[in-house]
Design a protein around this motif. Sequence first.
Motif, short mmCIF file in Angstrom:
data_model
loop_
_atom_site.label_atom_id
_atom_site.label_comp_id
_atom_site.label_asym_id
_atom_site.label_seq_id
_atom_site.Cartn_x
_atom_site.Cartn_y
_atom_site.Cartn_z
N GLY A 148 40.79 63.95 49.02
CA GLY A 148 39.77 63.92 47.89
C GLY A 148 38.45 64.19 48.33
N ILE A 149 38.28 63.63 49.64
CA ILE A 149 36.73 63.69 50.19
C ILE A 149 36.56 65.15 50.75
N THR A 150 37.62 65.84 51.54
CA THR A 150 37.33 67.10 52.10
C THR A 150 37.33 68.21 50.98
N SER A 151 38.30 67.94 49.92
CA SER A 151 38.45 68.86 48.89
C SER A 151 37.21 69.01 47.88
N ALA A 152 36.12 68.06 47.97
CA ALA A 152 35.06 68.09 47.32
C ALA A 152 34.26 69.22 47.72
N SER A 153 34.45 69.81 48.78
CA SER A 153 33.63 70.99 49.34
C SER A 153 33.62 72.14 48.34
N GLY A 176 46.84 59.49 42.54
CA GLY A 176 46.16 60.43 41.74
C GLY A 176 44.84 60.03 41.59
N THR A 177 44.56 58.73 40.93
CA THR A 177 43.29 58.07 40.76
C THR A 177 42.58 57.90 41.79
N GLN A 217 39.36 64.00 34.93
CA GLN A 217 40.52 64.00 35.60
C GLN A 217 41.18 62.43 35.53
N LEU A 218 40.03 61.67 35.40
CA LEU A 218 40.65 60.12 35.49
C LEU A 218 40.75 59.92 34.02
N VAL A 219 40.10 60.25 33.03
CA VAL A 219 40.13 59.76 31.64
C VAL A 219 41.36 60.60 30.98
N GLY A 220 41.58 61.98 31.15
CA GLY A 220 42.29 62.77 30.45
C GLY A 220 43.88 62.34 30.58
N PRO A 221 44.37 62.10 31.76
CA PRO A 221 45.79 61.59 31.93
C PRO A 221 46.29 60.60 30.95
N PHE A 222 45.24 59.43 30.74
CA PHE A 222 45.77 58.29 30.05
C PHE A 222 45.71 58.75 28.63
#
Length: 425
Positions: free
Chosen positions: A123-128, A65-66, A365-370
């Motif tokens: 993650g790369i392709t969904s950045a579209s 996920g990260t 999304q990186l900060v929130g889960p923690f």
Amino acid sequence: MSGDTGEALARTTAPVRGTAVAFIFVTILLDTLALGVVVPILPKLIESFVDNDTAAAARIFGVFGTAWALMQFVFSPVLGALSDRFGRRPVVLLSNFGLAADYVLMALAPSLAWLFVGRVISGITSASVSTAYAYIADLTPPDRRAPVFGKIGAAFGAGFVLGPALGGLLGDIDPRLPFWVSAALSFANALYGLLILPESLPVERRTSFRWKSANPVGALRLLRSHPVLAGLSVTNFIVQVAHVVLPSTFVLYATYRYGWNAMTVGLTLAMVGICTMVVQGLGIGPIVRSLGERRALFLGLTCGVIGFMIFGTAPTGPLSWLGLPFMALWGLSGASTQALMTRLVAGDQQGKLQGATSSVQSVAQLVGPFLFTLTFSYFISARAPLQLPGAPFMLASVLLVVSLLIAMRTLVAAKTKMPGTSPGT
């Protein structure tokens, strides 16, 4: 953009706008559906690679996920800048074909390493998605963007409601079947776009590609280029962090506090999605036309504050459902923020803006889960001064209060007039 320019844009793009917006809606619906289909089965597939060691699978799933969010952070501004240089159509289509190929890779993955590579590519392709928003900004006059962004938000809601349900059903047949279905959906959408999607950004409005502005740090400079844009970006970041409380802790919280089973949790989350879809698809247009984008933003944030506080303090499960309509109305803030921000950059920078915005969301999304899982863990432990399982939702409510104050200071206290709007907008 001036009023005359907006009217000219409306006249020249009217014949193609309906079809193009419909395609973007379908693109995001199928992309989120494809992502959602994988959600319930990916942890189990990872578990099968580690001899059904659930603890090890959980740690690996967190790394996956990260990595996915990190790719979004890095590549959203790159794809946005590429779309400003070469047009929106090739970036959207290549991303769709790439996503389809990626799901095939994950369906065939013989090891965790291959599966990890698949998630990185995803993650790369969904950045579209950032390019899709820029496409909408190209074709839609500024005063009509909030309702259209709302409809795109409804596509996200529909995909995330239907996707996990479909993934669960398919995963019971074969753990890899959801990946094949996701690949088929993405490939079908890419072919559909190849046939009907027109280009939204004329050659004369394109800009050169520069790595200086295409990297995440450079993209953030654009968000600091205007005081209102900077304030709205901070508001958006805090809102995105608060949003993470739902996927990161709601299942644990509802099971711990209310004793809900998986079906009740799933139905509640589905209701959140359905209510959000109704507001995004049908409510945002009339509300924004009546209140203007600024007041709609303030109303949405206020409803989010109330909704999260209800979720965090309701003593019983049925009482927590009173927060559902407030959570749905919270969706007003996202579409209004997007619409206001697009007014502050030129047409040849819409891709960079959406890429920078997506990068900000990825950091959230990186900060929130923690933030929320650690808060939940602490306040149900013996170390806590009081047992407060709803603390993560109360924290999310406080974050939205902060975001509301920043938005009000940015748009009201500073008395900054947005380009192309009336003072009440």
